[in-house]
Design a protein around this motif. Structure first.
Motif, PDB file in Angstrom:
ATOM      1  N   ILE A   1      42.592  32.089  35.780  1.00 37.10           N
ATOM      2  CA  ILE A   1      43.455  32.624  36.840  1.00 37.10           C
ATOM      3  C   ILE A   1      42.908  33.948  37.365  1.00 37.10           C
ATOM      4  O   ILE A   1      42.781  34.159  38.575  1.00 37.10           O
ATOM      5  CB  ILE A   1      44.897  32.814  36.319  1.00 37.10           C
ATOM      6  CG1 ILE A   1      45.511  31.453  36.004  1.00 37.10           C
ATOM      7  CG2 ILE A   1      45.746  33.565  37.338  1.00 37.10           C
ATOM      8  CD1 ILE A   1      46.922  31.503  35.485  1.00 37.10           C
ATOM      9  N   SER A   2      42.553  34.815  36.432  1.00 39.87           N
ATOM     10  CA  SER A   2      42.118  36.148  36.856  1.00 39.87           C
ATOM     11  C   SER A   2      40.825  36.083  37.650  1.00 39.87           C
ATOM     12  O   SER A   2      40.689  36.741  38.679  1.00 39.87           O
ATOM     13  CB  SER A   2      41.919  37.055  35.647  1.00 39.87           C
ATOM     14  OG  SER A   2      43.093  37.064  34.885  1.00 39.87           O
ATOM     15  N   LEU A   3      39.889  35.280  37.166  1.00 37.46           N
ATOM     16  CA  LEU A   3      38.608  35.210  37.872  1.00 37.46           C
ATOM     17  C   LEU A   3      38.784  34.622  39.277  1.00 37.46           C
ATOM     18  O   LEU A   3      38.223  35.136  40.240  1.00 37.46           O
ATOM     19  CB  LEU A   3      37.593  34.390  37.068  1.00 37.46           C
ATOM     20  CG  LEU A   3      36.963  35.147  35.896  1.00 37.46           C
ATOM     21  CD1 LEU A   3      35.942  34.272  35.180  1.00 37.46           C
ATOM     22  CD2 LEU A   3      36.299  36.442  36.361  1.00 37.46           C
ATOM     23  N   ILE A   4      39.578  33.561  39.360  1.00 31.54           N
ATOM     24  CA  ILE A   4      39.789  32.950  40.677  1.00 31.54           C
ATOM     25  C   ILE A   4      40.418  33.972  41.626  1.00 31.54           C
ATOM     26  O   ILE A   4      39.976  34.149  42.769  1.00 31.54           O
ATOM     27  CB  ILE A   4      40.682  31.703  40.573  1.00 31.54           C
ATOM     28  CG1 ILE A   4      39.896  30.587  39.893  1.00 31.54           C
ATOM     29  CG2 ILE A   4      41.147  31.253  41.956  1.00 31.54           C
ATOM     30  CD1 ILE A   4      40.668  29.293  39.751  1.00 31.54           C
TER      31      ILE A   4
ATOM     32  N   MET B   1      39.630  52.145  37.740  1.00 35.55           N
ATOM     33  CA  MET B   1      40.890  51.614  37.245  1.00 35.55           C
ATOM     34  C   MET B   1      40.652  50.786  35.976  1.00 35.55           C
ATOM     35  O   MET B   1      41.390  50.895  34.994  1.00 35.55           O
ATOM     36  CB  MET B   1      41.539  50.742  38.317  1.00 35.55           C
ATOM     37  CG  MET B   1      42.919  50.312  37.953  1.00 35.55           C
ATOM     38  SD  MET B   1      43.642  49.304  39.243  1.00 35.55           S
ATOM     39  CE  MET B   1      43.133  47.705  38.745  1.00 35.55           C
ATOM     40  N   GLY B   2      39.591  49.996  35.990  1.00 36.91           N
ATOM     41  CA  GLY B   2      39.247  49.189  34.824  1.00 36.91           C
ATOM     42  C   GLY B   2      39.016  50.064  33.605  1.00 36.91           C
ATOM     43  O   GLY B   2      39.506  49.764  32.512  1.00 36.91           O
ATOM     44  N   GLY B   3      38.260  51.123  33.799  1.00 37.53           N
ATOM     45  CA  GLY B   3      37.976  52.042  32.690  1.00 37.53           C
ATOM     46  C   GLY B   3      39.260  52.633  32.141  1.00 37.53           C
ATOM     47  O   GLY B   3      39.475  52.667  30.919  1.00 37.53           O
ATOM     48  N   PHE B   4      40.131  53.055  33.060  1.00 40.38           N
ATOM     49  CA  PHE B   4      41.408  53.640  32.659  1.00 40.38           C
ATOM     50  C   PHE B   4      42.228  52.628  31.854  1.00 40.38           C
ATOM     51  O   PHE B   4      42.717  52.902  30.759  1.00 40.38           O
ATOM     52  CB  PHE B   4      42.190  54.065  33.909  1.00 40.38           C
ATOM     53  CG  PHE B   4      43.612  54.464  33.652  1.00 40.38           C
ATOM     54  CD1 PHE B   4      43.923  55.765  33.279  1.00 40.38           C
ATOM     55  CD2 PHE B   4      44.645  53.543  33.773  1.00 40.38           C
ATOM     56  CE1 PHE B   4      45.236  56.140  33.024  1.00 40.38           C
ATOM     57  CE2 PHE B   4      45.954  53.901  33.518  1.00 40.38           C
ATOM     58  CZ  PHE B   4      46.253  55.198  33.149  1.00 40.38           C
ATOM     59  N   ALA B   5      42.331  51.417  32.405  1.00 40.38           N
ATOM     60  CA  ALA B   5      43.140  50.378  31.758  1.00 40.38           C
ATOM     61  C   ALA B   5      42.549  50.024  30.404  1.00 40.38           C
ATOM     62  O   ALA B   5      43.275  49.859  29.420  1.00 40.38           O
ATOM     63  CB  ALA B   5      43.218  49.146  32.641  1.00 40.38           C
TER      64      ALA B   5
ATOM     65  N   LYS C   1      44.076  43.861  35.018  1.00 40.88           N
ATOM     66  CA  LYS C   1      44.909  44.110  33.832  1.00 40.88           C
ATOM     67  C   LYS C   1      44.758  42.978  32.826  1.00 40.88           C
ATOM     68  O   LYS C   1      44.585  43.191  31.637  1.00 40.88           O
ATOM     69  CB  LYS C   1      46.389  44.197  34.259  1.00 40.88           C
ATOM     70  CG  LYS C   1      46.836  45.597  34.650  1.00 40.88           C
ATOM     71  CD  LYS C   1      48.328  45.783  34.479  1.00 40.88           C
ATOM     72  CE  LYS C   1      49.153  45.133  35.542  1.00 40.88           C
ATOM     73  NZ  LYS C   1      50.544  45.533  35.657  1.00 40.88           N
ATOM     74  N   LYS C   2      44.830  41.752  33.355  1.00 43.83           N
ATOM     75  CA  LYS C   2      44.792  40.580  32.469  1.00 43.83           C
ATOM     76  C   LYS C   2      43.449  40.456  31.766  1.00 43.83           C
ATOM     77  O   LYS C   2      43.388  40.162  30.577  1.00 43.83           O
ATOM     78  CB  LYS C   2      45.068  39.300  33.262  1.00 43.83           C
ATOM     79  CG  LYS C   2      46.540  39.040  33.440  1.00 43.83           C
ATOM     80  CD  LYS C   2      46.847  37.561  33.323  1.00 43.83           C
ATOM     81  CE  LYS C   2      48.332  37.338  33.118  1.00 43.83           C
ATOM     82  NZ  LYS C   2      48.897  36.406  34.071  1.00 43.83           N
ATOM     83  N   LEU C   3      42.369  40.679  32.522  1.00 44.98           N
ATOM     84  CA  LEU C   3      41.046  40.539  31.919  1.00 44.98           C
ATOM     85  C   LEU C   3      40.838  41.570  30.822  1.00 44.98           C
ATOM     86  O   LEU C   3      40.263  41.281  29.780  1.00 44.98           O
ATOM     87  CB  LEU C   3      39.953  40.677  32.994  1.00 44.98           C
ATOM     88  CG  LEU C   3      39.761  39.446  33.865  1.00 44.98           C
ATOM     89  CD1 LEU C   3      38.752  39.720  34.966  1.00 44.98           C
ATOM     90  CD2 LEU C   3      39.291  38.262  33.015  1.00 44.98           C
ATOM     91  N   ILE C   4      41.354  42.772  31.076  1.00 49.22           N
ATOM     92  CA  ILE C   4      41.185  43.815  30.067  1.00 49.22           C
ATOM     93  C   ILE C   4      42.026  43.508  28.845  1.00 49.22           C
ATOM     94  O   ILE C   4      41.577  43.644  27.711  1.00 49.22           O
ATOM     95  CB  ILE C   4      41.503  45.178  30.682  1.00 49.22           C
ATOM     96  CG1 ILE C   4      40.263  45.597  31.465  1.00 49.22           C
ATOM     97  CG2 ILE C   4      41.854  46.201  29.632  1.00 49.22           C
ATOM     98  CD1 ILE C   4      40.456  46.694  32.396  1.00 49.22           C
TER      99      ILE C   4
END
Ligand code: ADP
Ligand code: MG
Length: 578
Positions: free
Chosen positions: A142-145, A172-176, A293-296
């Protein structure tokens, strides 16, 4: 490692169809969320600016959106419901496999492991694993799509604005990632603290009689308050990270929106982008934050699940020390001739020998007593016969057959053991006696109870045979429990018996009645008796005295006393005590 990965995947096998459908639904649902902003863009950009406005087209698109909503609903429903159900089925399979493996593992394994640890492996560890099983693939797909889809669509609309939006993503990724890690760590600590609290309560309640007899209630309360406060501190800490994480992500979302509007306005003024395109951008922002968020979260979930799987496999890969040989035969029609041939034994390769040169020939139906000082290895000898442990040297024969050549279950079927500690399982007295023979009728159970001198006291209980034994059978006295365990063995009806200190924990009166039950059980069966009080085995026709060198003396009570050796020494010691 490769083998383990294959094993990890193999749990999907029985649910292949559900899994594939689950993935298809997940993709469809993700696809639908990607389409919606496009339709909005089309309506605002093409239809609304056309002259005259084609209402028919709007209705068509409205209908299309309704259809998409229905598809999305069913897909989300299937993914949430069947995905979780599938995960639960997989959890069941894994737990069954581990429980079955627990049943197979040998005594030596349980000597080393803590029960609490083994419990948590079959509950918590597996739970983290199933979360991964059903959320993992779904979340990734889901996240990748959503993420890649949004990128492709947005960059086809306006590359520059897309790059501006995506410049925020790594930050944002780093923060999350940072706060997610902190949060998970904090959750783990919360779990440990809860574990500490549970352990403290269990310790306290198990010892509540001691607490009260020393009047130490307030000290116990003090200790408990410390644990309880530690839990609060740990929770507060985790909420702090949680608050930072969620409010921080909120800021990122707003900042991206502001940037899109600000730069969007700039590009509109340069006529580089249209208003509907800008609206589409704003709508896609939500599609970007969620997958990140989900991937992290997935990376953490993956670590946790992988650790759970490792811990699961560690146990599953332990082979039972003692197993049936490939050509093992059924042990049948046992006469009860037991022969220890120069047996030596040590608990593991590093430890000292507990038994050496054990030579013992016991005829069918013989009643033989084993005596010796505490720790000399009497219990150990008796646990070699049912192969709870394997002899290190020499061999043990039953009716001329090496016990290593027969099927383990059939060997143990033929041996009855009555020990000092009696374990009663949760359930009624009837159930507990029936443990000796699962298909026994009620009449057979009652017959066995009568033979074990247990019928009378059972009938005197308010609910008779239906009485619940309660946790650890606390409601029965030691002598009563012992008679239940003897009834079990009567029901099992084995030709060989072991009584290991069966009456040692009883008072004189109970000892007398239990002794009577034991003697009637022993009639016509090969019986090994270990007794602490030598008075109880005085009448045995053959008494063997075990020392560190092997069986040093053999004979009747009178013969051994006359010898003035080890037995006479032990006997005189007790005689003096009493
Ligand atoms: P007895 O029944 O004669 O009192 P045991 O057979 O219980 O003696 O023990 C003999 C020796 O083996 C003791 O030194 C004891 O510490 C050791 N022992 C007993 N059980 C185990 C075990 N499961 N693992 C390692 N050593 C053990
Ligand atoms: Mg013992």
């Amino acid at each position: 490692m490769k083998g383990r990965f294959r094993k990890f995947i193999s749990y999907y096998k029985p649910y292949k169809k559900i899994f594939i459908l689950d993935m298809v639904c997940a993709m469809l649902a993700a696809g639908v969320t990607l389409v919606f902003p496009m339709i909005t863009r089309y309506i605002t950009g093409v239809i609304l600016v056309a002259e005259p406005i084609e209402l028919g087209k709007i209705y068509q698109l409205g209908l299309l959106m309704l259809v998409l909503v229905v598809i999305e609903f069913f897909c989300n429903f299937y993914v949430t419901y069947q995905g979780h159900v599938m995960g639960t089925y997989m959890e069941r399979d894994i737990r069954n496999e581990l429980f079955e493996h627990y049943q197979k593992l040998s005594f030596s394994f349980y000597d080393e492991q803590k029960t609490g640890q083994l419990m948590s492996r079959i509950t918590n560890d597996i739970f983290s694993l199933t979360e991964l099983y059903h959320h993992g693939p779904e979340d990734i797909v889901i996240s990748l799509i959503k993420f890649v889809g949004a990128f492709i669509i947005l960059s086809s609309i306006h590359l520059k604005l897309t790059l501006i939006v995506f410049a925020f993503i790594p930050v944002m990724g780093g923060f999350a990632y940072y706060y997610n890690k902190k949060m998970k760590k904090a959750y783990k600590r919360n779990k440990q603290r809860i574990g500490d609290i549970n352990a403290r309560i269990e310790d306290n309640l198990s010892g509540i009689r001691v607490v009260k007899s020393f009047a130490n209630e307030s000290q116990e309360m003090d200790k408990f308050q410390v644990e309880n406060m530690n839990f609060v501190d740990s929770k507060r800490n985790s909420y702090l990270y949680m608050a930072k994480y969620h409010s921080g992500l909120g800021v990122f979302t707003s900042m991206i929106t502001i940037a899109v509007i600000f730069f969007g306005a700039l590009f509109i003024s340069q006529e580089a982008i249209t208003t509907p395109d800008l609206i589409a951008f704003v709508l896609y922002i939500a599609n970007l934050i969620e997958p990140v968020k989900k991937l992290i979260n997935f990376t953490e979930q993956f670590q946790e699940g992988a650790t759970g799987f490792e811990r699961f496999m560690e146990i599953l890969e332990v082979q039972p020390d003692i197993q049936d040989k490939a050509n093992a035969v059924e042990l049948k029609d046992v006469q009860g001739h037991v022969c220890f041939e120069d047996v030596a034994f040590r608990y593991n390769d590093k430890s000292e020998y507990v038994l050496k040169h054990i030579q013992l020939d016991v005829q069918p139906g013989e009643y033989i007593a084993l005596v010796g000082s505490s720790g000399v290895g009497k219990t150990t000898i008796c646990s070699l016969l049912p192969r709870f442990y394997e002899v290190s040297e020499g061999r043990i024969m039953i009716d001329g057959q090496d016990i290593r050549d027969v099927k383990l279950a059939s060997l143990r079927q033929n041996i009855g053991i009555v020990q000092q500690d009696v374990y009663l399982f949760a359930g009624t007295i009837m159930d507990n006696i029936r443990y000796g023979k699962f298909n026994a009728t009620d009449e057979e159970v009652i017959e066995a109870a009568k033979k074990a001198n247990a019928h009378e006291f059972i009938m005197a209980l308010p609910e008779g045979y239906d009485t619940d034994c309660g946790q650890r059978g606390v409601k029965l006295s030691g002598g009563q429990k012992q008679r239940l365990s003897i009834a079990r063995v009567f029901l099992k009806n084995p030709p060989i018996l072991i009584f290991d200190e069966a009456t040692s924990a009883l008072d004189n009166e109970s000892e007398h009645i239990v002794q009577e039950s034991l003697e009637s059980l022993a009639a016509h069966r090969t019986t090994f008796v270990i007794a602490h009080r030598l008075s109880t085995i005085k009448n045995a026709k053959r008494i063997c005295v075990l020392t560190s060198k092997g069986i040093e003396e053999e004979g009747t009570h009178e013969e051994l006393l006359a010898k003035q050796g080890q037995y006479a020494y032990l006997y005189n010691m007790q005689f003096k005590e009493n």
